[in-house]
Design an enzyme around this catalytic site. Structure first.
Site, mmCIF file in Angstrom:
data_model
loop_
_atom_site.group_PDB
_atom_site.id
_atom_site.type_symbol
_atom_site.label_atom_id
_atom_site.label_comp_id
_atom_site.label_asym_id
_atom_site.label_seq_id
_atom_site.Cartn_x
_atom_site.Cartn_y
_atom_site.Cartn_z
ATOM 1 N N HIS A 175 -26.090 -2.126 -36.203
ATOM 2 C CA HIS A 175 -26.162 -0.734 -36.666
ATOM 3 C C HIS A 175 -27.207 0.070 -35.893
ATOM 4 O O HIS A 175 -27.142 1.292 -35.849
ATOM 5 C CB HIS A 175 -26.435 -0.677 -38.183
ATOM 6 C CG HIS A 175 -27.841 -0.971 -38.598
ATOM 7 N ND1 HIS A 175 -28.235 -2.190 -39.107
ATOM 8 C CD2 HIS A 175 -28.959 -0.200 -38.584
ATOM 9 C CE1 HIS A 175 -29.518 -2.151 -39.404
ATOM 10 N NE2 HIS A 175 -29.988 -0.959 -39.087
ATOM 11 N N ASP A 184 -23.092 -7.343 -38.426
ATOM 12 C CA ASP A 184 -24.201 -6.461 -38.061
ATOM 13 C C ASP A 184 -25.111 -7.132 -37.040
ATOM 14 O O ASP A 184 -26.329 -7.228 -37.224
ATOM 15 C CB ASP A 184 -24.997 -6.028 -39.295
ATOM 16 C CG ASP A 184 -25.913 -4.829 -39.022
ATOM 17 O OD1 ASP A 184 -25.872 -4.303 -37.887
ATOM 18 O OD2 ASP A 184 -26.662 -4.436 -39.926
ATOM 19 N N SER A 240 -35.507 -3.160 -38.165
ATOM 20 C CA SER A 240 -34.222 -3.850 -38.084
ATOM 21 C C SER A 240 -34.079 -4.578 -36.756
ATOM 22 O O SER A 240 -34.384 -4.037 -35.700
ATOM 23 C CB SER A 240 -33.058 -2.857 -38.214
ATOM 24 O OG SER A 240 -32.688 -2.693 -39.545
#
Length: 246
Positions: free
Chosen positions: A83, A114, A191
């Site tokens: 993402h 992801d 992330s």
């Protein structure tokens, strides 16, 4: 995996860098903000610091310059969250802890799990070892958006969860093995950062934080991204990162 809890994740509406995205059980994909109280890197994992990188790139379809964290898992290969790089098409580079920047390209992209893999031809950083580990203490390493300083967060892996949620485009349901985390200040911007357990093994990759509990976060378990990393060990051809996530 022994001790795994079956948990049906309920979708709610979240806001991601100005775009809406449906994610499960309150996890918020991490993209922004700067931690104000980063702690020093613990001595037992100081050698892993050089293998955690930051990257930046232009996603022209959504008019965004994106930044994120990844880590080296094989020679000249970096794994991160899909993402974060969704929609990136050019001006893409990876920067190591010493400030050196290297051209990079995406060679694997899985919006269901992801996970994305970057090929960085000239990257000298050594690979980190990935393996499953039991719940317990760990550290999260990464870079916050807009910063050049690597930070570390003490984290506790509370449990493994088999969670059902949507892919990053909210098009299909997927089931993934996830680590539920607790710890102070799991800030946005991390992330793709590795969860490193004592001994230097990466056992998860951070990808989400809870909207209703600032001290709770989520990471993909090693077993989720190992098949993707193993399959991209020799990949060099650039592939599409599709459209920006919602």
């Amino acid at each position: 995996m022994e001790g795994m809890t079956r948990w049906l994740w309920l979708p709610i509406l979240l806001v991601l860098s100005g775009c809406s995205i449906t994610m499960p059980s309150s996890p918020l994909p991490i993209r922004a903000s700067t931690p104000a109280d980063a702690v020093a890197l613990p001595p037992e994992i100081v050698s892993e610091k050089q293998s955690v990188v930051r990257f930046s790139g232009l996603a022209p379809a959504c008019f965004k310059w994106i930044e994120g964290t990844g880590f080296v898992y094989a020679p000249q290969r970096v794994v991160t969250a899909a993402h974060v790089v969704a929609g990136v098409t050019r001006s893409f580079s990876v920067t190591t802890d010493d400030g050196e920047a290297y051209p990079a390209r995406v060679v694997a992209f899985d919006p269901d799990v992801d996970v994305a893999i970057l090929y960085v031809p000239d990257l000298p950083a050594p690979p980190l070892h990935i393996a499953d580990a039991p719940p317990g203490d760990a550290h999260l390493l990464g870079y916050s958006k807009g910063t050049e300083r690597e930070v570390v967060r003490p984290i506790k892996i509370e449990r493994y969860i088999e969670g059902e949620s949507f892919d990053i485009y909210e098009k299909r349901k997927v089931t993934r093995s996830i680590l539920e985390l607790s710890g102070a200040n799991m800030s946005p911007g991390l992330s793709g950062g590795p969860l490193i357990v004592p001994g230097g093994t990466v056992t998860g990759m951070f990808f989400a934080m809870a909207t209703d509990a600032p001290n709770r976060g989520y990471a993909l378990a090693a077993e989720e991204f190992l098949p993707i990393t193993n399959g991209a060990n020799d990949a060099t051809r650039p592939i599409s990162t599709q459209q920006c996530d919602k």
